[in-house]
Design a protein around this motif. Structure first.
Motif, mmCIF file in Angstrom:
data_model
loop_
_atom_site.group_PDB
_atom_site.id
_atom_site.type_symbol
_atom_site.label_atom_id
_atom_site.label_comp_id
_atom_site.label_asym_id
_atom_site.label_seq_id
_atom_site.Cartn_x
_atom_site.Cartn_y
_atom_site.Cartn_z
ATOM 1 N N ASP A 88 -2.136 12.235 -6.919
ATOM 2 C CA ASP A 88 -2.342 12.263 -8.365
ATOM 3 C C ASP A 88 -3.806 12.143 -8.742
ATOM 4 O O ASP A 88 -4.175 12.355 -9.888
ATOM 5 C CB ASP A 88 -1.555 11.131 -9.037
ATOM 6 C CG ASP A 88 -0.066 11.405 -9.061
ATOM 7 O OD1 ASP A 88 0.706 10.521 -9.468
ATOM 8 O OD2 ASP A 88 0.324 12.517 -8.648
ATOM 9 N N PHE A 89 -4.646 11.755 -7.756
ATOM 10 C CA PHE A 89 -6.069 11.626 -8.023
ATOM 11 C C PHE A 89 -6.864 12.825 -7.507
ATOM 12 O O PHE A 89 -8.084 12.844 -7.606
ATOM 13 C CB PHE A 89 -6.613 10.344 -7.375
ATOM 14 C CG PHE A 89 -6.927 9.236 -8.355
ATOM 15 C CD1 PHE A 89 -7.011 7.926 -7.934
ATOM 16 C CD2 PHE A 89 -7.147 9.510 -9.698
ATOM 17 C CE1 PHE A 89 -7.303 6.904 -8.823
ATOM 18 C CE2 PHE A 89 -7.432 8.496 -10.603
ATOM 19 C CZ PHE A 89 -7.506 7.187 -10.151
ATOM 20 N N GLU A 90 -6.164 13.793 -6.915
ATOM 21 C CA GLU A 90 -6.863 14.973 -6.414
ATOM 22 C C GLU A 90 -7.397 15.795 -7.585
ATOM 23 O O GLU A 90 -6.867 15.749 -8.701
ATOM 24 C CB GLU A 90 -5.912 15.845 -5.590
ATOM 25 C CG GLU A 90 -5.477 15.205 -4.278
ATOM 26 C CD GLU A 90 -6.639 14.972 -3.334
ATOM 27 O OE1 GLU A 90 -7.468 15.892 -3.171
ATOM 28 O OE2 GLU A 90 -6.733 13.864 -2.766
ATOM 29 N N GLU A 115 0.167 -3.145 -6.942
ATOM 30 C CA GLU A 115 -0.507 -1.852 -7.117
ATOM 31 C C GLU A 115 -0.174 -1.337 -8.512
ATOM 32 O O GLU A 115 0.992 -1.228 -8.867
ATOM 33 C CB GLU A 115 -0.007 -0.850 -6.070
ATOM 34 C CG GLU A 115 -0.233 -1.285 -4.637
ATOM 35 C CD GLU A 115 0.531 -0.418 -3.654
ATOM 36 O OE1 GLU A 115 -0.047 0.553 -3.143
ATOM 37 O OE2 GLU A 115 1.718 -0.705 -3.412
ATOM 38 N N GLY A 140 0.803 -1.210 0.000
ATOM 39 C CA GLY A 140 0.000 0.000 0.000
ATOM 40 C C GLY A 140 0.833 1.256 0.000
ATOM 41 O O GLY A 140 0.285 2.361 -0.017
ATOM 42 N N CYS A 141 2.175 1.119 -0.006
ATOM 43 C CA CYS A 141 3.045 2.296 0.000
ATOM 44 C C CYS A 141 2.783 3.172 -1.202
ATOM 45 O O CYS A 141 2.616 4.376 -1.091
ATOM 46 C CB CYS A 141 4.507 1.847 -0.009
ATOM 47 S SG CYS A 141 5.136 1.433 1.602
ATOM 48 N N MET A 142 2.772 2.560 -2.390
ATOM 49 C CA MET A 142 2.648 3.353 -3.597
ATOM 50 C C MET A 142 1.273 3.990 -3.686
ATOM 51 O O MET A 142 1.133 5.101 -4.200
ATOM 52 C CB MET A 142 2.916 2.482 -4.821
ATOM 53 C CG MET A 142 3.355 3.285 -6.031
ATOM 54 S SD MET A 142 3.955 2.224 -7.340
ATOM 55 C CE MET A 142 4.681 3.414 -8.422
ATOM 56 N N GLU A 143 0.245 3.304 -3.200
ATOM 57 C CA GLU A 143 -1.106 3.870 -3.220
ATOM 58 C C GLU A 143 -1.148 5.158 -2.416
ATOM 59 O O GLU A 143 -1.783 6.138 -2.812
ATOM 60 C CB GLU A 143 -2.103 2.852 -2.675
ATOM 61 C CG GLU A 143 -3.560 3.216 -2.962
ATOM 62 C CD GLU A 143 -4.516 2.170 -2.440
ATOM 63 O OE1 GLU A 143 -4.091 1.287 -1.663
ATOM 64 O OE2 GLU A 143 -5.703 2.253 -2.790
ATOM 65 N N LYS A 171 0.690 7.894 -4.367
ATOM 66 C CA LYS A 171 -0.003 8.301 -5.591
ATOM 67 C C LYS A 171 -1.350 8.975 -5.319
ATOM 68 O O LYS A 171 -1.998 9.444 -6.261
ATOM 69 C CB LYS A 171 -0.258 7.076 -6.477
ATOM 70 C CG LYS A 171 1.000 6.415 -7.010
ATOM 71 C CD LYS A 171 1.540 7.133 -8.213
ATOM 72 C CE LYS A 171 2.669 6.351 -8.851
ATOM 73 N NZ LYS A 171 3.219 7.056 -10.011
ATOM 74 N N LEU A 179 3.867 -1.217 -8.378
ATOM 75 C CA LEU A 179 4.769 -1.746 -7.358
ATOM 76 C C LEU A 179 4.206 -3.080 -6.901
ATOM 77 O O LEU A 179 3.005 -3.188 -6.629
ATOM 78 C CB LEU A 179 4.862 -0.776 -6.175
ATOM 79 C CG LEU A 179 5.884 -1.104 -5.098
ATOM 80 C CD1 LEU A 179 7.294 -1.020 -5.660
ATOM 81 C CD2 LEU A 179 5.733 -0.148 -3.912
ATOM 82 N N MET A 230 -3.539 10.862 -14.039
ATOM 83 C CA MET A 230 -3.898 9.525 -13.592
ATOM 84 C C MET A 230 -5.382 9.275 -13.833
ATOM 85 O O MET A 230 -6.231 10.112 -13.528
ATOM 86 C CB MET A 230 -3.573 9.328 -12.108
ATOM 87 C CG MET A 230 -3.678 7.870 -11.687
ATOM 88 S SD MET A 230 -2.607 7.435 -10.327
ATOM 89 C CE MET A 230 -3.563 7.941 -8.938
ATOM 90 N N ALA A 282 -5.069 17.893 -9.544
ATOM 91 C CA ALA A 282 -4.094 17.173 -10.367
ATOM 92 C C ALA A 282 -4.705 16.635 -11.649
ATOM 93 O O ALA A 282 -3.981 16.203 -12.546
ATOM 94 C CB ALA A 282 -3.497 16.014 -9.558
ATOM 95 N N LYS A 309 -11.078 7.456 -12.489
ATOM 96 C CA LYS A 309 -11.481 8.835 -12.232
ATOM 97 C C LYS A 309 -11.160 9.715 -13.431
ATOM 98 O O LYS A 309 -10.055 9.686 -13.953
ATOM 99 C CB LYS A 309 -10.741 9.358 -10.989
ATOM 100 C CG LYS A 309 -11.336 10.616 -10.397
ATOM 101 C CD LYS A 309 -10.751 10.897 -9.016
ATOM 102 C CE LYS A 309 -11.410 12.103 -8.389
ATOM 103 N NZ LYS A 309 -10.876 12.394 -7.051
ATOM 104 N N PHE A 349 -1.041 1.729 -11.479
ATOM 105 C CA PHE A 349 -1.594 3.071 -11.681
ATOM 106 C C PHE A 349 -1.452 3.421 -13.155
ATOM 107 O O PHE A 349 -0.350 3.475 -13.686
ATOM 108 C CB PHE A 349 -0.858 4.088 -10.799
ATOM 109 C CG PHE A 349 -0.881 3.722 -9.350
ATOM 110 C CD1 PHE A 349 0.148 2.974 -8.799
ATOM 111 C CD2 PHE A 349 -1.941 4.076 -8.538
ATOM 112 C CE1 PHE A 349 0.122 2.587 -7.471
ATOM 113 C CE2 PHE A 349 -1.979 3.705 -7.207
ATOM 114 C CZ PHE A 349 -0.945 2.955 -6.673
#
Lengths: 410, 534
Positions: free
Chosen positions: A27-29, B327, A18-21, A24, B300, B356, A32, B398, B329
């Motif tokens: 990036d979904f805001e 994960e 879950g680190c990368m989630e 990232k 990852l 993204m 962004a 999204k 993306f």
């Protein structure tokens, strides 16, 4: 101790996932993935109409997404859009004293909103003004139908219908028509060469390609009464004898865009079909080519000039090629009476200016037996005492719908 | 230097080597199999090639052929109706003094019937793919080549390097017919340090995969066949085919990573840990000459395997722990078609950043117990296995202002037993059987400010079908037989095996699909293999 080591190993592994989630998530805001466009609408000098409350549409040809905003009292609409390249457009109709119907519309050039650009941009959208036309394009059948015998599409039965949408007699004499370059609309937002240098904005003219046609007559030889129509085709014969799903275009009184020399590749029309004159031809084609997927048809006048003079004054080299085969006649936008932009995909690039057609229309594809047909203006029809009046906002997105079967098949 | 050169030369001939050094162990070598060797020494399946030095078995090679067939209506949206695979393969574990080798070579030919919605050779290998909805026959071929070398540098230090290569081609025999070519290679250098009963390993990993796909049409395309471009969570755009539609794609994937291993093994009790971590970067291009990069994928992954072992005179116990996390993306590349600066009539796509669009997180865990009733090392009279695996998936798409989410969880409980009987002095026949039950649940779609126009749409039919298939309750059972014939006294043997598996849907979620879609449907799997072992 051994059991402790086992537990530690497992917990460590779980904690790393879950680190990368988490990294990232920014990036979904919203900031962004989107940006803000302010569109400032302005009206031509000499007109005193309010531009508050106009719906401004931003559309991205590559995704087909559209976003709407409404202008405030200053004529500015603010819209948040996902990243992409947009055009902004708007329109309004006003009836002046005396009953003249003015159509104001406009489309900007491309507005690029990307992660590398500013988060907020302001663009100007000056409106153009035109009047509602007397003779309009009522129906355009270009995709052909399906031939069950050959299991392929049959497209020799292309036709379009002109219609007198006014309460006065109109005359076809010297009315011209043709298609705009390129034959097929460019895909994926690509531009043609017929744009203002260094911009994505279309020229102040429609580029007529290869064939220019004109109705014959000295001025009042070919009347079109209010509510009356004229059918024009390329191969004016009864196609139903060969393909049952097709139409009969060989009826007496119909018109044909046919010349026994310049369009010898087409079928000679039936007796009783009237002929349009081919006043200009470029290249070696032996048939009047109309795209079966995305044509842009328009009707225009020569502005009082002779055909020879018109050709001399408007002939223009194709800016995107050294070959002369796609050279065009640049027909000034003020000489264009009506046009319909047909695209095969909403990601295609338009060829007609906003004053001619501020939108586009589509069929499902070739071989489907479909055409694009004007929508009836219910209120105007009621006011006309039952004479059918069709929508004419110079925006085929509003004015046309796809129909099947085509009107001549019913 | 000469010695090392000789070792490398010998390594290139690994597939043909058969060194029967320990003749006094030939008797138990009759019962070897690749699976048993790898069961006894967990290092053999590690990406750290230096782990080969812990191989306790004699030199062993196998060459054989196999057939795998599956058929039935219980299938996912992109599973073929029938799938037949024919293959030949050879594997070897060889050691010479301090140098240890592993090699494998395989060829496989597969035939898929009624295959649709698959734009890559292997399902799920890419998110942003070009596909089509027309089912047809797909022919697939692939070659695999792999090698590992381990060297015991000192009593405490071992080094190794591994190499894997896979090349595949596939072609669909019906419009839209896609032709795919893929190659994948990876390198894994590693080192292991031993101290007492403990071993610590470290290896690097690099993988590169490239896949080309090209769609073509031999029949009349007018208004008929549409090509679908997927963007994650069933979001897609489609094009009617014309002469200008670009239907070629190129996908490049690179994985950079490594592994960490830690083991305690005192001969009776062992705990082996193997953790792999990989960072993935993928670029997707439109057009055979890569005119436009339209999507980027970041990812990852973690892959943990733990084996707790307790070995006794008559019983070996193994507890296998697995945990995987992936994960992904996906980014849409913002392209603008512009005139090339300084060139009068030349246009190209220019990139202006990325945004993204889609994220996918998948976690799997597994807990399994295996008990072996021994006759001797590498020869078991019975095996019992029981375990559970769990899969948790979260997907999110999204595009301002719309947001779509999906999540589901899937659990499989299984048990398997195998009993081996002696036939005469040396031959063996083994019967096996197993059952499994799958239970699953989830939320098909949560929607916020759904898109109402544009070319980007959601394929709700596939969304429902895929979710239904992933959350379907299933009952599985299998039965198998394996015969091993010892040849002579030199440890050679012949093995023939067959296995049948049946999977049946046992319940169906109420998500408004035709009720007959999966109710009562089954799928059958049949595997046959023969091998010569020496």
């Amino acid at each position: 101790m051994k059991k402790f080591h086992i537990i530690i190993a497992i917990l460590l592994t779980f904690s790393l996932t879950g680190c990368m989630e988490s990294i990232k998530s920014d990036d979904f805001e919203e900031s962004a993935i989107s940006a803000v466009v302010n569109v400032a609408v302005s009206i031509p000098d000499g007109y005193e109409y309010s531009i508050a409350g106009l719906t401004v549409k931003l559309s991205d040809p590559s995704t087909g997404l559209t976003y709407n905003g409404v202008t405030n009292t200053q004529g500015v609409a603010t819209v948040r859009v996902p990243f992409g390249t947009y055009t902004a457009s708007t329109e309004m109709k006003k009836v002046a004293a005396g009953g003249t119907l003015y159509i104001f519309n406009g489309t900007t050039g491309k507005i690029r909103m990307s992660p590398k650009d500013a988060k907020e941009a302001t663009v100007d959208l000056p409106l153009n003004v035109s009047k509602s036309g007397q003779i309009i394009i009522k129906e355009f059948y270009f995709g052909g139908c399906y031939d069950v015998v050959t299991a392929k599409s049959y497209s020799k039965d292309i036709y379009f219908i002109l219609y007198n949408n006014s309460s006065e007699v109109a005359y076809l004499d010297s009315l011209c028509f043709g298609v705009a370059a390129p034959y097929n609309a460019n895909t994926s937002g690509k531009l043609s060469g017929w744009v203002k240098p260094g911009t994505s904005e279309l020229l102040e003219a429609a580029p007529l390609i290869t064939f220019g046609w004109m109705f014959p007559g000295t001025g009042k030889d070919n009347p079109l009464l209010p509510g009356e129509q004229a059918v024009i085709s390329l191969n004016a014969i009864d196609h139903t004898t060969a393909v049952s799903a097709s139409v009969n275009l060989g009826k007496t009184g119909y018109w044909a865009a046919y010349n026994s020399v310049t369009t010898r590749g087409q079928t000679a029309p039936n007796a009783g079909v009237k002929l349009c004159e081919n006043f200009w031809k470029n290249g070696s084609a032996t048939s009047f080519v109309i795209s079966t997927s995305s044509p842009a048809l328009f009707i225009f006048s020569l502005g009082g000039k002779t055909p020879a003079q018109f050709i001399t004054d408007t002939y223009t080299d194709d800016p995107s090629s050294a070959s002369t085969i796609n050279d065009c006649l640049l027909v000034d936008k003020n000489l264009v009476l009506d046009g319909v932009e047909c695209l095969r995909n909403i990601t295609d690039t338009k060829r007609l200016r906003p004053e001619i057609d501020n939108g586009f229309t589509m069929i499902d594809g070739s071989g489907q037996g479909q055409s694009v047909h004007r929508v009836i203006d219910v209120a105007a029809t009621a006011n006309a005492g039952g004479r059918v009046v069709y929508m004419d906002t110079n925006n085929s997105s509003n004015d046309f719908v796809k129909i099947s079967p085509v009107s001549l098949k019913k | 230097m000469k010695k090392i050169t000789a070792i490398i030369a010998a390594g290139s001939l690994m597939l043909g080597l058969s060194l029967n050094i320990n003749a006094q162990n030939a008797l138990h070598k009759h019962y070897y199999s690749i699976e048993k060797l790898e069961r006894e020494t967990s290092w053999l399946t590690s990406a750290n090639a230096a782990g080969l030095v812990f191989n306790k078995a004699d030199n062993f090679s196998t060459i054989g052929a196999y057939y795998n067939g599956e058929s039935g209506d219980l299938r996912g949206y992109n599973t073929p109706k029938t799938y037949n695979v024919y293959g030949i393969e050879t594997k070897s574990y060889i050691k010479r003094n301090k140098v240890f080798f592993f090699g494998k070579f395989g060829y496989e030919y597969g035939v898929r019937e009624d295959q649709k919605w698959l734009g890559t050779i292997y399902p799920g290998s890419n998110i942003n793919v070009i596909t089509d909805s027309i089912g047809g026959k797909v022919l697939r071929e692939n070659y695999t080549l792999g090698a590992k070398i381990g060297y015991q540098l000192t009593d405490k230090l071992a080094i190794g390097i591994g190499f894997d290569y896979l090349t595949s081609t596939a072609a669909k025999r019906k419009d839209g017919r896609n032709a795919n070519t893929m190659s994948n290679h990876s390198f894994t250098p590693g080192v292991i340090y031993s101290f007492g009963d403990f071993r610590l390993g470290l290896n690097a990993l690099y993988t590169h995969r490239a896949e080309d796909v090209s769609y073509s049409y031999l029949g009349d395309v007018t208004g008929k066949y549409l090509v679908y471009f997927n963007g994650g969570l069933w979001m897609y755009t489609k094009n009617g085919l014309t002469t200008t539609t670009i239907t070629d794609r190129v996908y490049y994937k690179d994985i950079f990573g490594g592994g960490l291993q830690f083991e305690f093994d005192n001969g009776e009790f062992g705990f082996h840990n193997d953790l792999k971590v990989g960072y993935l970067k993928e670029n997707n291009y439109e057009g055979g000459n890569k005119t436009k990069r339209y999507a980027i994928l970041d990812g990852l992954s973690y892959d943990y395997k733990g084996v707790v072992s307790a070995k006794g005179e008559t019983f070996n116990h193994f507890v296998n722990l697995t945990f995987k996390s992936e994960e992904l993306f996906s980014y849409d590349v913002v392209n603008n078609y512009e005139q090339v600066p300084g060139e009068g009539n030349s246009w190209a796509y220019f990139e202006y950043g990325k945004v993204m669009r889609y994220s996918q997180v998948e976690k799997q865990f597994g807990f399994e117990y295996q008990g072996y009733l021994k006759r001797c090392d590498f020869d078991y009279s019975a095996v019992f296995t029981a375990g559970v695996t769990g899969t948790l998936v979260e997907k999110r798409f999204k595009i301002y202002p719309a947001k779509y989410d999906q999540d589901y969880q899937r659990y499989e409980f299984y048990a398997q037993a195998a009993k081996s009987f002696c036939l005469g002095n040396k031959d063996r026949i083994e019967f096996s059987a197993g059952v499994a039950q799958v239970t699953a649940d989830g939320t098909m779609l949560r929607t916020f400010h759904a898109l109402t126009d544009g070319v980007l749409s959601m394929n709700t039919s596939l969304l429902k079908q895929d979710f239904l298939f992933n959350t379907l309750g299933q009952f599985k059972w299998n039965a198998g037989v394996k015969y091993q014939n010892a040849i002579g006294k030199s440890g050679k043997s012949f093995t023939a095996a067959a296995k049948y598996t049946n999977v049946k849907a046992i319940d169906e979620a109420d998500i408004q699909l035709p009720s007959s879609l999966y109710n009562g449907k089954t799928r059958n799997y049949f595997q046959v293999s023969v091998s010569y072992n020496f």
